[in-house]
Scaffold this active site. Structure first.
Site, short mmCIF file in Angstrom:
data_model
loop_
_atom_site.label_atom_id
_atom_site.label_comp_id
_atom_site.label_asym_id
_atom_site.label_seq_id
_atom_site.Cartn_x
_atom_site.Cartn_y
_atom_site.Cartn_z
N THR A 52 -15.64 18.05 4.14
CA THR A 52 -14.17 18.04 4.14
C THR A 52 -13.87 18.82 5.67
OG1 THR A 52 -14.12 20.23 2.97
CG2 THR A 52 -13.70 18.04 1.85
N VAL B 49 -11.43 21.80 6.36
CA VAL B 49 -11.31 23.14 6.56
C VAL B 49 -12.35 24.07 6.12
CG1 VAL B 49 -9.64 25.30 5.71
CG2 VAL B 49 -8.93 22.95 5.96
N CYS B 50 -13.34 23.50 5.04
CA CYS B 50 -14.43 24.26 4.55
C CYS B 50 -15.51 24.46 5.67
CB CYS B 50 -15.20 23.43 3.50
SG CYS B 50 -13.89 22.99 1.98
N PRO B 51 -15.96 23.49 6.59
CA PRO B 51 -16.99 24.00 7.41
C PRO B 51 -16.53 24.98 8.36
CG PRO B 51 -16.03 21.75 8.10
CD PRO B 51 -15.25 22.19 6.84
N ILE C 76 -17.28 28.10 6.36
CA ILE C 76 -18.61 28.41 6.22
C ILE C 76 -19.38 28.86 7.56
CG2 ILE C 76 -21.01 27.35 5.71
CD1 ILE C 76 -19.19 25.47 3.92
#
Length: 181
Positions: A48, A50-52, A55
């Site tokens: 997706t 936003v997630c990276p 992380i």
């Protein structure tokens, strides 16, 4: 939802780490304390947008968390093979060298109470857990708003003082000392 003062459920959850080999049957035992703080953060879904960013941001601060006696644990409701494929596809994610829980059975996410009812994925939830496995901080964002990993680190440091800390307190600043009447 579990909150401050609750104990982290002592579950064994499948885990994926690194890009050297395909995932096996590894698990992470969340009941073990090892005398360390835990910073557990969930993201909604691999592959997706936003997630990276989150992380990678947490991964860049992994050493700072370690200096503060904390282990970093990422998690989503994806499988270990999806985690592996995502890490393989992006050098920045591959460099985010900390365990990624593969909670596709949603055992931990359900126990924490962080599953979005309509979407069936975890909210962007962050838990800071003390060495006795007691939750000391919880923050939850909606699916569309990313977190600030530096703020999580600041809160960890504040919690570790075991003192009163003012708004926007940073490491090295004075803590609050109430005056006795």
């Amino acid at each position: 939802m579990l909150t401050v003062g609750d104990t982290l459920p002592p579950l064994k959850i499948p885990v994926q780490q690194g890009t050297a080999s395909l995932p096996g049957d590894e698990t992470l035992d969340l009941g073990k304390t090892d005398g360390k703080w835990k910073v557990l953060f969930y993201w909604p879904k691999d592959f997706t947008f936003v997630c990276p960013t989150e992380i990678v941001g947490y991964g860049q601060l992994k050493g700072e968390f370690a200096k503060n006696d904390a282990v970093l644990i990422g998690a989503s409701t994806d499988t270990s093979h999806v985690h592996f494929a995502w890490r393989q596809s992006d050098p920045q994610l591959a460099a985010a060298d900390f365990p990624w829980l593969a909670d596709n059975a949603k055992k931990l996410a359900d126990a924490l109470g962080i599953v979005h009812a309509d979407e069936g994925v975890a909210y962007r939830a962050t838990f800071i857990i003390d060495p006795d496995n007691v939750i000391q901080h919880v923050s939850v964002n909606g699916l569309n708003v990313g977190r600030n990993p530096a703020e999580t680190l600041r809160i960890l440091k504040a919690l570790q003082t075991e003192e009163l800390t003012a708004c926007n307190w940073n490491e090295g600043e004075e803590v609050l000392r109430p005056v006795a009447a």
